[in-house]
Scaffold this active site. Structure first.
Site, PDB file in Angstrom:
ATOM      1  N   SER A   1       0.847  -1.196   0.000  1.00 54.13           N
ATOM      2  CA  SER A   1       0.000   0.000   0.000  1.00 54.13           C
ATOM      3  C   SER A   1       0.877   1.237   0.000  1.00 54.13           C
ATOM      4  O   SER A   1       2.030   1.193   0.467  1.00 54.13           O
ATOM      5  CB  SER A   1      -0.913   0.010   1.235  1.00 54.13           C
ATOM      6  OG  SER A   1      -1.560   1.258   1.384  1.00 54.13           O
TER       7      SER A   1
ATOM      8  N   TYR B   1      -2.673  -0.777  10.481  1.00 60.08           N
ATOM      9  CA  TYR B   1      -2.684  -1.082   9.042  1.00 60.08           C
ATOM     10  C   TYR B   1      -1.388  -0.618   8.385  1.00 60.08           C
ATOM     11  O   TYR B   1      -0.723  -1.365   7.659  1.00 60.08           O
ATOM     12  CB  TYR B   1      -3.890  -0.421   8.392  1.00 60.08           C
ATOM     13  CG  TYR B   1      -3.995  -0.643   6.897  1.00 60.08           C
ATOM     14  CD1 TYR B   1      -4.522  -1.816   6.378  1.00 60.08           C
ATOM     15  CD2 TYR B   1      -3.572   0.338   6.009  1.00 60.08           C
ATOM     16  CE1 TYR B   1      -4.622  -2.017   5.006  1.00 60.08           C
ATOM     17  CE2 TYR B   1      -3.670   0.155   4.636  1.00 60.08           C
ATOM     18  CZ  TYR B   1      -4.190  -1.031   4.134  1.00 60.08           C
ATOM     19  OH  TYR B   1      -4.278  -1.220   2.770  1.00 60.08           O
TER      20      TYR B   1
END
Length: 679
Positions: free
Chosen positions: A556, A569
């Site tokens: 990501s 995350y």
């Protein structure tokens, strides 16, 4: 009966015959019908032959798979036939006998159908018929089995002369309904489509009864102590351990996809004392050995041997197999023979475990295995009533390296970029993972769709295609045992894996103070630990195969971009990003490339966003959830929303063959987020 009725009736008969594996093997045999049509040019009646074209399959035949030829022109070829030494020229001549536009290319067996004086003809490859055809005293047994209703025709390579031979048999034996072709199969005929089909089935079923009533109980000899089948679970575990090694060996000349078969037929054959002797004789029917090669590789160790000993012995046997195959080629090759296509086995038999078969794709590998099962049935039948005596090696070579077969291979379409590659995609049941699985399959890969939600994975796999293209496995990537079980299923489905995509993920959007231990552990278990577990299990397979491979992490932009309210995350994604660098450094010596993709927030189609993450991120940025994708787009340099297919395109770019010298790379797929630029 109209022309369309004639073709439709022929297709229906073909489909019925082809639907039963007792009648013929996949893509084997051909059928035909003769009839009259008005010539559109002369307006005069013209006699035509409809016959299954080259490369078709009876069970799935449609009218488009029929070749349509003028009988007057086909019969005229008899007078211009230059003789058996030049009979290959007749295949090109069939093109000048075609009627109308479209239709399939005529096959080598066209003469068998056109020259035989019968309105309907079937040529089939039933196991029972080939058993008689390959028996040492097949001519005598054929007479005992059928009397004068079926005539023996000695072996001859398929072609124009065989068509003339069968036509002569039909003329000289008016009571006959068909013939057994030595070493090959059967041919039947009839005045109507119904009669022809009935005659074909009579020959097949009569042969089956004859073998059952007259055959000895153990045609393959006694069971060899210690070579019996392992229990099912143990058998499959051992198969999964050996499969990558065997696939790597079978891919020495060119990459192959694998198929595993542990049916009772295979296990019984590999446990018997005649295994080595019969396997060495090879298959006989041309349709069989064109797919299985002249003989299989047989492991000569019991299943009680250690995996390490089995692997070492397989490598020795493989080297010997390649030497023997090269010698076979050199014994029979002529100056104009096609070059040797590869010396690796297509069939590997492992006593107590099963059979591994290989091909350019899963269907080819599976069908090769099915053909060897046909061959086992043939050997059983022949040995039950006589001695198995296939056509000799020279004849096998003449067919395997036939110029007509080579031309057929050259006409095959160019393979897709990921052909022969097996992809394992975690989190493949939705969103980015689904898009990746679909793209990789579209580019030619076999795909294993892995997901915690097995029903979702199964839906995606079914949408992609048959089990020859995609299979589904349930997988909790946070469990080492579950990951290893999922990889075993992948290996058993396709022989191994080549391309692993660590995509499984989830996100919980909370501030630091709101983030619980459980939140932290869950996200790290799935993404950081899960990617590690999948990569570890996959690396074992990749190293055993010795074929290189790819591992791709879907990380990501948050791996490098410090955004609010996603500490768990973002740090898990940073862990993934560094795994890419670490594993690229460690696995490079095995030819395994490890790369990553860093997407921005993918809203549409995303399982993560649909699960509540979208609403929470929208709240962080103060926008309605339905406008979150547009919000993300506006903060990028390109002002574009990132979609699942954009991420899938990056995965393909990394693995499709152009970036062969790239490893340890992260590709941003974020439409340009300056704060996430890699430094």
């Amino acid at each position: 009966m109209t022309v369309s009725d004639t073709a439709a009736e022929l297709v229906a008969r073909s489909n019925r015959l082809g639907a039963d594996p007792r009648n013929t093997n996949y893509a084997g045999g051909n059928t035909s019908a003769k009839g009259t049509e008005t010539d559109p040019v002369t307006r005069q009646p013209v006699e035509l032959l409809w016959v299954k074209g080259s490369g078709g399959d009876l069970g799935t035949l449609t009218s488009k798979g029929l070749a349509v030829l003028r009988l007057d022109r086909l019969n005229a070829l008899v007078d211009s036939y230059p003789g058996v030494d030049r009979e290959d020229e007749m295949v090109a001549a069939f093109d000048y006998c075609l009627h109308g536009k479209g239709g399939a290319a005529p096959s080598i067996d066209t003469a068998m159908h056109g020259l035989v004086d019968a309105p309907h003809v079937d040529h089939l490859h039933p196991d029972s018929g080939i058993a008689l055809a390959t028996a040492a005293d097949g001519e005598k047994l054929t007479a005992e089995c059928f009397g004068d209703r079926v005539v023996w025709v000695p072996w001859r390579r398929p072609g124009f002369q065989l068509g003339l031979d069968i036509a002569a048999v039909k003329r000289e034996n008016p009571a006959a309904i068909g013939c057994v072709l030595g070493g090959h199969g059967i041919t039947a005929w009839g005045n109507t489509s119904e009669e022809c089909e009935a005659n074909s089935l009579e020959i097949i079923r009569t042969a089956e009864r004859f073998l059952a009533e007259n055959g000895k109980a153990e045609p393959f000899g006694a069971v060899v102590e210690g070579f019996e089948a392992l229990p099912a679970d143990e058998r499959r575990e051992r198969a999964a351990a050996l499969a990558p090694v065997i696939r790597g060996l079978a891919s020495t000349d060119k990459p192959q996809v694998g198929h595993f078969n542990d049916s009772d037929v295979v296990l019984e054959f590999t446990a018997r004392e005649k295994l080595t002797e019969l396997a060495a004789l090879g298959t006989s029917c041309p349709d069989h050995f064109l797919r299985t090669k002249v003989r299989p590789l047989v492991l000569d160790l019991p299943p009680s041997a250690s995996v390490e000993d089995a692997v070492a012995r397989l490598k020795e046997l493989h080297e010997a197999y390649r030497e023997e195959y090269a010698a076979y080629y050199n014994r029979h090759a002529e100056p104009d023979s096609p070059a040797m296509r590869g010396a690796d086995p297509a069939i590997v038999l492992v006593p107590g475990v099963g059979m591994f078969s290989f091909g350019k794709d899963k269907q080819t590998a599976r069908v090769a295995g099915e053909f060897y099962v046909n061959a086992i049935n043939v050997m059983r039948g022949a040995e039950a009533v006589s001695t198995y005596a296939p056509i000799d090696e020279r004849e096998k070579f003449r067919i395997e390296y036939w110029a007509l077969e080579e031309a057929k291979l050259q006409r095959m379409p160019k393979p897709k970029p990921l052909a022969t590659r097996v992809a394992f995609v975690t989190g493949g049941g939705s969103g980015i993972g689904k898009a990746i699985a679909q793209r990789l399959a579209a580019e030619g890969a076999c795909v294993v769709v892995a997901d915690l939600d097995q029903a979702a994975a199964e839906a995606v796999a079914k949408e992609i295609g048959s089990t020859d293209v995609a299979v589904a496995v349930g997988a909790d990537v946070s469990s080492a045992a579950a990951v290893e079980a999922a990889l075993r299923e992948a290996v058993l489905a396709f022989g191994g894996v080549d391309l692993i995509v660590n995509n499984a993920g989830l996100s919980i959007s909370k501030s630091l103070l709101e983030t619980t231990d459980r939140d932290w552990d869950l996200q790290h278990d799935v993404m950081a630990k899960g990617s590690f577990l999948v990569s570890r299990a996959a690396a074992k397979v990749l190293i055993d195969q010795g074929m290189g491979g790819d591992i791709v992490y879907i990380s990501s932009k948050n791996a490098v971009f410090a955004g609010p309210n996603n500490v768990a995350y973002g740090s898990a994604k940073a862990d993934q990003a560094h795994q890419v660098r670490l594993l690229a450094a460690e696995l490079g010596e095995y030819g395994v490339r490890v790369n990553g993709v860093n997407p921005d927030g993918v809203v549409r189609g995303s399982g993560i966003f649909a699960g509540g993450w979208g609403a929470k991120r929208a709240a962080v940025y103060g926008v309605p959830e339905e406008e979150l994708g547009a919000y993300y787009a506006q903060r990028t340099l390109l002002k574009r929303e990132v979609l699942p297919e954009n991420v899938a395109a990056a995965v393909f770019a990394l693995t499709g063959g152009d970036l062969t010298h790239t490893t340890g790379l992260h590709i941003p797929v974020d439409a340009g987020v300056a704060a996430a630029f890699l430094r």
